[in-house]
Design an enzyme around this catalytic site. Structure first.
Site, PDB file in Angstrom:
ATOM      1  N   LYS A  11       0.835  -1.213   0.000  1.00 53.17           N
ATOM      2  CA  LYS A  11       0.000   0.000   0.000  1.00 53.17           C
ATOM      3  C   LYS A  11       0.872   1.266   0.000  1.00 53.17           C
ATOM      4  O   LYS A  11       1.934   1.263  -0.615  1.00 53.17           O
ATOM      5  CB  LYS A  11      -0.976  -0.039   1.188  1.00 53.17           C
ATOM      6  CG  LYS A  11      -1.790  -1.340   1.190  1.00 53.17           C
ATOM      7  CD  LYS A  11      -2.975  -1.319   2.113  1.00 53.17           C
ATOM      8  CE  LYS A  11      -3.701  -2.658   2.019  1.00 53.17           C
ATOM      9  NZ  LYS A  11      -4.916  -2.718   2.796  1.00 53.17           N
ATOM     10  N   GLU A 166     -11.568 -10.341  -1.048  1.00 45.91           N
ATOM     11  CA  GLU A 166     -11.215  -9.523   0.105  1.00 45.91           C
ATOM     12  C   GLU A 166     -12.473  -8.828   0.631  1.00 45.91           C
ATOM     13  O   GLU A 166     -12.841  -7.754   0.144  1.00 45.91           O
ATOM     14  CB  GLU A 166     -10.184  -8.465  -0.294  1.00 45.91           C
ATOM     15  CG  GLU A 166      -8.897  -9.038  -0.832  1.00 45.91           C
ATOM     16  CD  GLU A 166      -7.732  -8.066  -0.660  1.00 45.91           C
ATOM     17  OE1 GLU A 166      -6.746  -8.457  -0.014  1.00 45.91           O
ATOM     18  OE2 GLU A 166      -7.814  -6.924  -1.127  1.00 45.91           O
TER      19      GLU A 166
HETATM   20  P1  PGA Z   1      -4.865  -6.367   5.385  1.00 44.13           P
HETATM   21  O1  PGA Z   1      -5.057  -5.856   3.874  1.00 44.13           O
HETATM   22  O2  PGA Z   1      -4.071  -7.655   5.304  1.00 44.13           O
HETATM   23  O3  PGA Z   1      -4.092  -5.270   6.060  1.00 44.13           O
HETATM   24  O4  PGA Z   1      -6.213  -6.572   5.964  1.00 44.13           O
HETATM   25  C1  PGA Z   1      -5.323  -6.754   2.829  1.00 44.13           C
HETATM   26  C2  PGA Z   1      -5.408  -6.007   1.523  1.00 44.13           C
HETATM   27  O5  PGA Z   1      -5.903  -4.875   1.509  1.00 44.13           O
HETATM   28  O6  PGA Z   1      -4.994  -6.524   0.472  1.00 44.13           O
END
Ligand code: PGA
Length: 249
Positions: A11, A166
């Site tokens: 991210k 997700e």
């Molecule tokens: P997270 O994010 O593992 O921090 O929940 C997953 C993603 O957004 O791909």
């Protein structure tokens, strides 16, 4: 033996220096790991991380991509630029792109088709919000995202598409879907793929689960028959949490 696809989505975290250091650490600690592995640093660190990963067992991924090859698109990064720095996989339709930046299935589909035309692999993210789930709209939402995202994608290109389920309410919240719930949605995705393509395509497509995957829950999630990997956000930002996820067995 089943080979899982474990991907890290960094991210909007990490400067070039931080990214290079984590990538070097992962390269060393994941050497010899038999799973398919990918990390997606921010755009600014792609080149430097790609240099660190060269010749390793970890693929270089990007977190997004513009919908056109080139042109007047201020702020976008093109598929040609991603290929130029050695990216082989691109994450498209992430829920943060959908919900924070207003990307719809039509725009995501343009990106999916462009990436596939240019030989990249795609991780197409899909998932419902809590509101949609509670309103009983889970299957409708997933079907719409699959049909919209994959429109015009031929069966011969589908082998380069990974789906990432997700659930939006599980991303970054610490609250993962139970392995049973996730497996049921993955099974539903396979039914939709069977209708859109074929039984064979449905059986062979890789479906990752994403949303608060951590070392403590990775093995239980991966044990489910319809879960073929993980797309990991928060826990991919440190070797001490990403390595045990990738080495869950
Ligand atoms: P997270 O994010 O593992 O921090 O929940 C997953 C993603 O957004 O791909």
């Amino acid at each position: 033996m089943k080979r899982y696809f474990i991907a890290g989505n960094w991210k909007m975290y990490k400067t070039i220096g931080e990214a290079v250091s984590l990538a070097a650490d992962l390269r060393e600690k994941l050497a010899g790991c038999g799973e398919k592995l990918m990390i997606a640093p921010p755009f600014t660190a792609l080149k430097a991380v790609g240099d660190v990963l060269a010749g390793s067992n970890i693929l270089l991924g990007a977190q997004n991509m513009g919908p056109e090859e080139l042109g007047a698109h201020t702020g976008e990064v093109s598929v040609l630029m991603l290929k130029d720095v050695g990216v082989s996989v691109v994450i498209l339709g992430h829920s943060e792109r959908r919900h924070t930046y207003g990307e719809n299935d039509q725009l995501i589909n343009r990106k999916v088709r462009l990436a596939l035309q240019h030989g990249l692999e795609v991780i197409l993210c899909i998932g419902e919000t809590l509101e949609e789930r509670e309103a009983g709209r889970l299957e409708e939402v997933i079907r719409t995202q699959l049909e919209g995202g994959l429109a015009g994608v031929g069966i011969e290109q589908l082998s380069r598409v990974t789906l990432a389920y997700e659930p939006v309410w599980a991303i970054g919240t610490g609250r993962n879907a139970t392995p049973e719930d996730a497996d049921a949605v993955h099974a539903f995705c396979r039914r939709v793929i069977a209708q859109l393509y074929s039984q064979e395509a449905a059986a062979s497509i890789t479906i990752q689960y994403g949303g608060s995957v951590k070392p403590e829950n990775a093995a239980a999630l991966m044990a489910k028959p319809n879960i073929d990997g993980a797309l990991v956000g928060g826990a991919s930002l440190k070797a001490e949490s990403f390595v045990p996820i990738a080495r869950f067995r």
